[in-house]
Design a protein around this motif. Structure first.
Motif, PDB file in Angstrom:
ATOM      1  N   TYR C  43      13.603 -13.126  -0.370  1.00  0.00           N
ATOM      2  CA  TYR C  43      12.889 -13.727   0.761  1.00  0.00           C
ATOM      3  C   TYR C  43      13.634 -13.517   2.063  1.00  0.00           C
ATOM      4  CZ  TYR C  43       9.263 -15.546  -2.151  1.00  0.00           C
ATOM      5  OH  TYR C  43       8.188 -15.636  -2.976  1.00  0.00           O
ATOM      6  N   LEU C  44      14.958 -13.549   1.975  1.00  0.00           N
ATOM      7  CA  LEU C  44      15.745 -13.327   3.182  1.00  0.00           C
ATOM      8  C   LEU C  44      15.489 -11.920   3.727  1.00  0.00           C
ATOM      9  CD1 LEU C  44      17.838 -14.404   5.101  1.00  0.00           C
ATOM     10  CD2 LEU C  44      19.620 -13.442   3.641  1.00  0.00           C
ATOM     11  N   TYR C  45      15.461 -10.949   2.841  1.00  0.00           N
ATOM     12  CA  TYR C  45      15.337  -9.571   3.294  1.00  0.00           C
ATOM     13  C   TYR C  45      13.894  -9.135   3.537  1.00  0.00           C
ATOM     14  CZ  TYR C  45      20.259  -8.802   2.308  1.00  0.00           C
ATOM     15  OH  TYR C  45      21.619  -8.853   2.326  1.00  0.00           O
ATOM     16  N   LEU C  46      13.015  -9.599   2.687  1.00  0.00           N
ATOM     17  CA  LEU C  46      11.641  -9.077   2.802  1.00  0.00           C
ATOM     18  C   LEU C  46      10.595 -10.121   3.184  1.00  0.00           C
ATOM     19  CD1 LEU C  46      11.571  -6.101   2.428  1.00  0.00           C
ATOM     20  CD2 LEU C  46      13.101  -6.925   0.657  1.00  0.00           C
ATOM     21  N   ASP C  47      11.029 -11.340   3.374  1.00  0.00           N
ATOM     22  CA  ASP C  47      10.146 -12.358   3.943  1.00  0.00           C
ATOM     23  C   ASP C  47       9.167 -13.044   2.996  1.00  0.00           C
ATOM     24  OD1 ASP C  47      10.915 -12.784   6.414  1.00  0.00           O
ATOM     25  OD2 ASP C  47       9.085 -12.074   7.389  1.00  0.00           O
ATOM     26  N   SER C  48       8.484 -12.279   2.199  1.00  0.00           N
ATOM     27  CA  SER C  48       7.465 -12.853   1.328  1.00  0.00           C
ATOM     28  C   SER C  48       7.054 -11.790   0.322  1.00  0.00           C
ATOM     29  CB  SER C  48       6.247 -13.279   2.137  1.00  0.00           C
ATOM     30  OG  SER C  48       5.644 -12.140   2.709  1.00  0.00           O
ATOM     31  N   LYS C  49       6.256 -12.215  -0.625  1.00  0.00           N
ATOM     32  CA  LYS C  49       5.770 -11.240  -1.600  1.00  0.00           C
ATOM     33  C   LYS C  49       4.986 -10.156  -0.865  1.00  0.00           C
ATOM     34  CE  LYS C  49       3.252 -10.962  -5.963  1.00  0.00           C
ATOM     35  NZ  LYS C  49       2.305 -11.645  -6.895  1.00  0.00           N
ATOM     36  N   GLU C  50       4.158 -10.589   0.067  1.00  0.00           N
ATOM     37  CA  GLU C  50       3.384  -9.649   0.837  1.00  0.00           C
ATOM     38  C   GLU C  50       4.299  -8.690   1.595  1.00  0.00           C
ATOM     39  OE1 GLU C  50      -0.404 -11.533   2.315  1.00  0.00           O
ATOM     40  OE2 GLU C  50       0.254 -10.512   4.141  1.00  0.00           O
ATOM     41  N   GLY C  51       5.328  -9.246   2.223  1.00  0.00           N
ATOM     42  CA  GLY C  51       6.269  -8.407   2.958  1.00  0.00           C
ATOM     43  C   GLY C  51       6.933  -7.391   2.049  1.00  0.00           C
ATOM     44  N   LEU C  52       7.287  -7.863   0.867  1.00  0.00           N
ATOM     45  CA  LEU C  52       7.915  -6.961  -0.087  1.00  0.00           C
ATOM     46  C   LEU C  52       6.958  -5.838  -0.457  1.00  0.00           C
ATOM     47  CD1 LEU C  52       9.808  -5.988  -2.263  1.00  0.00           C
ATOM     48  CD2 LEU C  52       9.185  -7.951  -3.655  1.00  0.00           C
ATOM     49  N   PHE C  53       5.720  -6.219  -0.721  1.00  0.00           N
ATOM     50  CA  PHE C  53       4.751  -5.195  -1.104  1.00  0.00           C
ATOM     51  C   PHE C  53       4.526  -4.214   0.030  1.00  0.00           C
ATOM     52  CE2 PHE C  53       0.452  -3.532  -1.792  1.00  0.00           C
ATOM     53  CZ  PHE C  53       0.614  -3.019  -3.062  1.00  0.00           C
ATOM     54  N   LEU C  54       4.421  -4.735   1.236  1.00  0.00           N
ATOM     55  CA  LEU C  54       4.218  -3.846   2.378  1.00  0.00           C
ATOM     56  C   LEU C  54       5.387  -2.884   2.519  1.00  0.00           C
ATOM     57  CD1 LEU C  54       2.636  -6.247   5.020  1.00  0.00           C
ATOM     58  CD2 LEU C  54       1.553  -4.387   3.732  1.00  0.00           C
ATOM     59  N   ALA C  55       6.589  -3.411   2.336  1.00  0.00           N
ATOM     60  CA  ALA C  55       7.763  -2.539   2.430  1.00  0.00           C
ATOM     61  C   ALA C  55       7.668  -1.421   1.397  1.00  0.00           C
ATOM     62  CB  ALA C  55       9.038  -3.354   2.225  1.00  0.00           C
ATOM     63  N   CYS C  56       7.273  -1.787   0.177  1.00  0.00           N
ATOM     64  CA  CYS C  56       7.116  -0.769  -0.869  1.00  0.00           C
ATOM     65  C   CYS C  56       6.065   0.251  -0.433  1.00  0.00           C
ATOM     66  CB  CYS C  56       6.676  -1.414  -2.177  1.00  0.00           C
ATOM     67  SG  CYS C  56       7.919  -2.492  -2.897  1.00  0.00           S
ATOM     68  N   LEU C  57       4.955  -0.275   0.007  1.00  0.00           N
ATOM     69  CA  LEU C  57       3.855   0.574   0.422  1.00  0.00           C
ATOM     70  C   LEU C  57       4.309   1.560   1.490  1.00  0.00           C
ATOM     71  CD1 LEU C  57       0.955   0.338  -0.559  1.00  0.00           C
ATOM     72  CD2 LEU C  57       0.420  -0.973   1.485  1.00  0.00           C
ATOM     73  N   ARG C  58       4.977   1.036   2.498  1.00  0.00           N
ATOM     74  CA  ARG C  58       5.378   1.895   3.612  1.00  0.00           C
ATOM     75  C   ARG C  58       6.384   2.946   3.168  1.00  0.00           C
ATOM     76  NH1 ARG C  58       5.570  -3.385   7.239  1.00  0.00           N
ATOM     77  NH2 ARG C  58       3.350  -3.405   7.782  1.00  0.00           N
ATOM     78  N   ARG C  59       7.360   2.521   2.420  1.00  0.00           N
ATOM     79  CA  ARG C  59       8.361   3.504   2.026  1.00  0.00           C
ATOM     80  C   ARG C  59       7.740   4.612   1.188  1.00  0.00           C
ATOM     81  NH1 ARG C  59      13.462   2.464  -1.732  1.00  0.00           N
ATOM     82  NH2 ARG C  59      11.858   3.036  -3.255  1.00  0.00           N
ATOM     83  N   GLU C  60       6.907   4.223   0.238  1.00  0.00           N
ATOM     84  CA  GLU C  60       6.330   5.251  -0.634  1.00  0.00           C
ATOM     85  C   GLU C  60       5.343   6.112   0.129  1.00  0.00           C
ATOM     86  OE1 GLU C  60       7.836   5.682  -3.452  1.00  0.00           O
ATOM     87  OE2 GLU C  60       9.008   3.933  -2.834  1.00  0.00           O
ATOM     88  N   SER C  61       4.619   5.475   1.034  1.00  0.00           N
ATOM     89  CA  SER C  61       3.702   6.247   1.851  1.00  0.00           C
ATOM     90  C   SER C  61       4.478   7.291   2.662  1.00  0.00           C
ATOM     91  CB  SER C  61       2.951   5.291   2.773  1.00  0.00           C
ATOM     92  OG  SER C  61       2.380   5.994   3.840  1.00  0.00           O
ATOM     93  N   ASP C  62       5.579   6.873   3.251  1.00  0.00           N
ATOM     94  CA  ASP C  62       6.387   7.825   4.020  1.00  0.00           C
ATOM     95  C   ASP C  62       6.875   8.958   3.137  1.00  0.00           C
ATOM     96  OD1 ASP C  62       5.983   6.280   6.183  1.00  0.00           O
ATOM     97  OD2 ASP C  62       7.977   5.366   6.232  1.00  0.00           O
ATOM     98  N   ARG C  63       7.311   8.583   1.946  1.00  0.00           N
ATOM     99  CA  ARG C  63       7.793   9.620   1.039  1.00  0.00           C
ATOM    100  C   ARG C  63       6.704  10.626   0.715  1.00  0.00           C
ATOM    101  NH1 ARG C  63      11.346   6.542  -3.647  1.00  0.00           N
ATOM    102  NH2 ARG C  63      13.218   6.240  -2.374  1.00  0.00           N
ATOM    103  N   LEU C  64       5.519  10.123   0.486  1.00  0.00           N
ATOM    104  CA  LEU C  64       4.428  11.031   0.136  1.00  0.00           C
ATOM    105  C   LEU C  64       4.095  11.936   1.315  1.00  0.00           C
ATOM    106  CD1 LEU C  64       2.221  12.064  -1.675  1.00  0.00           C
ATOM    107  CD2 LEU C  64       0.774  10.169  -0.952  1.00  0.00           C
ATOM    108  N   VAL C  65       4.019  11.337   2.476  1.00  0.00           N
ATOM    109  CA  VAL C  65       3.729  12.143   3.660  1.00  0.00           C
ATOM    110  C   VAL C  65       4.810  13.200   3.859  1.00  0.00           C
ATOM    111  CG1 VAL C  65       3.620  12.087   6.170  1.00  0.00           C
ATOM    112  CG2 VAL C  65       2.340  10.396   4.829  1.00  0.00           C
ATOM    113  N   ALA C  66       6.056  12.789   3.663  1.00  0.00           N
ATOM    114  CA  ALA C  66       7.156  13.744   3.813  1.00  0.00           C
ATOM    115  C   ALA C  66       7.002  14.900   2.832  1.00  0.00           C
ATOM    116  CB  ALA C  66       8.499  13.034   3.606  1.00  0.00           C
ATOM    117  N   ALA C  67       6.648  14.538   1.595  1.00  0.00           N
ATOM    118  CA  ALA C  67       6.483  15.585   0.583  1.00  0.00           C
ATOM    119  C   ALA C  67       5.399  16.565   1.019  1.00  0.00           C
ATOM    120  CB  ALA C  67       6.128  14.967  -0.760  1.00  0.00           C
ATOM    121  N   PHE C  68       4.325  16.010   1.561  1.00  0.00           N
ATOM    122  CA  PHE C  68       3.243  16.838   2.069  1.00  0.00           C
ATOM    123  C   PHE C  68       3.729  17.760   3.165  1.00  0.00           C
ATOM    124  CE2 PHE C  68      -0.697  14.666   0.571  1.00  0.00           C
ATOM    125  CZ  PHE C  68      -1.393  15.823   0.277  1.00  0.00           C
ATOM    126  N   GLN C  69       4.401  17.145   4.093  1.00  0.00           N
ATOM    127  CA  GLN C  69       4.789  17.911   5.278  1.00  0.00           C
ATOM    128  C   GLN C  69       5.890  18.907   4.977  1.00  0.00           C
ATOM    129  OE1 GLN C  69       5.416  14.837   8.169  1.00  0.00           O
ATOM    130  NE2 GLN C  69       3.205  14.732   8.645  1.00  0.00           N
TER     131      GLN C  69
END
Lengths: 208, 208, 208, 208
Positions: C43-69
């Motif tokens: 909770y300290l680092y990611l704020d909430s379950k939602e925050g944690l999920f969003l962080a996961c989402l964003r990181r993986e999304s970036d990774r996928l985009v990077a792989a594409f690019q």
DNA sequence: CATGAATGAGTCTTCATTCAT
DNA sequence: AATGAATGAAGACTCATTCAT
């Protein structure tokens, strides 16, 4: 099907289910289904779960009392005690569930029921206390009555009822034994001692 | 508040509530409230209602066994039986609820719990059977051992445990009596007779 | 341990657990435990379950985009499509969970998350639409652009993304196949037809 | 209201809610409320949340299969594929939620449900594989069968099902398009290419 | 930086009980 | 005489979230 018959059928099933599961865990649904009728009938005839349980309680209590009273009411006191015990063990042999319903409910009953269960237990206890109290009081010269005053009779009655209840389990695990045999064994344990105790023999810790 | 302490507090309350209501009728909500904590704590520490009950069962069972074993393990056999009974009545005097939880649950328990309750009862019974079986077997010249073979000891143990359980209620209704006094009375009922019975004196119906 | 490192560790575990269980069924408890830290840290680092999920989402999304690019951005359009598909299948081969988190969440997400998931999907779709739309538009004489207008590119992109997603399962069940092989097969299915379709060949029901 | 009718009503609502929220996030409370009945009815008729979900799954699965089988089962292979796709898009047009329930659950299902969902997906896939496998195998001179062996048919089926699933979203965002139109577009993408591919035309990276 | 302790709110599930027919 | 249909209320259990230390 006439009402009375149905009622008895429901109570039959009720005793079985209450004995198997205990008051709380028993469900009216299960009882209705096993009785082969629909739930509203149960409510029509017995009013409520509590009413159904009370009906079971009363019928089985009556049966037990009847079994007791069918036993020899006359004769020497020890004969009467023996007859009472034999009647009890015979009854439990034939109607295991009845005794369970009468005596083994957990403390989880509502006020009304608790009162009635308490009453039933008190009646049983009084019956037995009468057996040993009167039995011994009347037993011979008359002077022995002193040892088993009212309080003593109550004590002995508790001990006997408890022993008998517990021996119920022993019987279930020793199917070869006849009810009369169990009663006889219990008499051996208790009566021989009582005979001597009434004559003044005692036991004290530290005696040697 | 440290976990261990809380755990014991919860079990304390659990024993009280389970004794008062029986397993099924007891509600985790009530236990939590009486313990002054929220329900999730109960689940965190004891896992489930079943887990909580088992914890209660085990702790009280241990206490009872300890009380038994604290009683004189040596001396004449009758001394040991007396000591055992006195220990039992003392224990029940102090921990009424414990005994109720250990011994008075209705038949409505799940398989896991039923098994453990059965085990507890078996241990208690064996302890008592050991007391009377060994006690009498070893008791004197050695030749008396015959009367109380294994099966007899089991019978007597059932009778004694049942009597003691029931006398528990008697004690509750006769607060003046000390545990030792109750044990002594029970010894009178049983031991004097046994002494004579072992010497061959018997009772038979129809004798006069 | 420095914050950034911890954060990444938590996200690592988060992706694994969210992929395995889905957003709702995943529990913060499990994630914290697998990450080897206590819940308050999450909770300290990611704020909430939602925050944690969003962080996961964003990181993986970036990774996928990077792989594409990272895939060839130049060359003939069909080369670029092939490279894109190969990059996608390679990425999914290496990061199965990432794709599951990005694309296979049930509709059970709160508004904030749903918006972000929608955004991620839109980006992926746009990337692919760009691949096929531009690819084909630019592809040769220039007059072909007509066939794959914006709407057509969107249609094809949907079909391709869906096919690729589903082939993800096929790959999981056919472990021998290399990502490039899968991409090649898909190209065969699609590109050959597209080449001819762009040249005006069509298919109509009832033709013979 | 008769049981059967209520049951269908509940399932109707169940499909809607499960589609909207996913299995875990859906609450029986909400379903009961939307169905205009009380929760116990849901449990009486469908047994459990799992039971309710399975009922939804089965009914929608049957509907989908029926829609498929209603489509032309005879005719040229490509006609059959087109008919199948058209039937699918028609079905999804009419029953968006059904498809979502059947195909878009997150990975958070219990073993029983997961098994059944897996089975449904396998059936759908097999149906499509049959369409493309047989369709192409039988399609002409007979010698073409080689290209679409069992594994190829499976690959194509995955691609098609995925594409169709994804195009479901596209349809939702392009309401003007008729199901037949979507099916036709997808045929264009796939069939024209397949026709040529079966004739040996291929594509390879690096070709020019 | 890190955590053990704690909980409010919500979910699934069951049960005794009633009503319209 | 009998029941299928229906429910209010309550109980076990879980989870995201927060303090005090």
């Amino acid at each position: 099907m006439p009402r009375r018959v149905r009622e008895q059928q429901i109570i039959d099933v009720g005793v079985r289910v209450f004995a198997k599961r205990g008051y709380h865990a028993a469900s009216v649904d299960e009882i209705a289904e096993l009785a082969g009728i629909s739930k509203p009938m149960v409510y029509l005839y017995l009013d409520s779960k509590e009413g159904l349980f009370l009906a079971c309680l009363r019928r089985e209590s009556d049966r037990l009392v009847a079994a007791f009273q069918g036993a020899a009411r006359a004769g020497a006191p020890e004969e009467r005690l023996y007859a009472g015990l034999a009647a009890f063990f015979g009854f439990v042999s034939d109607h295991r569930d009845s005794w369970v319903v009468l005596h083994r409910q957990a403390a989880d009953l509502g006020a009304t029921i608790a009162a009635e269960v308490g009453e039933v237990r008190r009646v049983v206890m009084a019956e037995v206390a009468g057996l040993v109290g009167d039995g011994i009081t009347d037993s011979g010269s008359g002077c022995r009555g002193a040892l088993l005053g009212k309080e003593d009779a109550d004590f002995v009655a508790h001990a006997l009822v408890g022993a008998a209840d517990s021996l119920t389990d022993w019987m279930a695990r020793n199917p070869g034994e006849s009810p009369d045999g169990v009663a006889l064994r219990l008499m051996h344990m208790v009566w021989v001692g009582m005979r001597h105790a009434l004559d003044g023999e005692a036991w004290a810790p530290g005696e040697r």
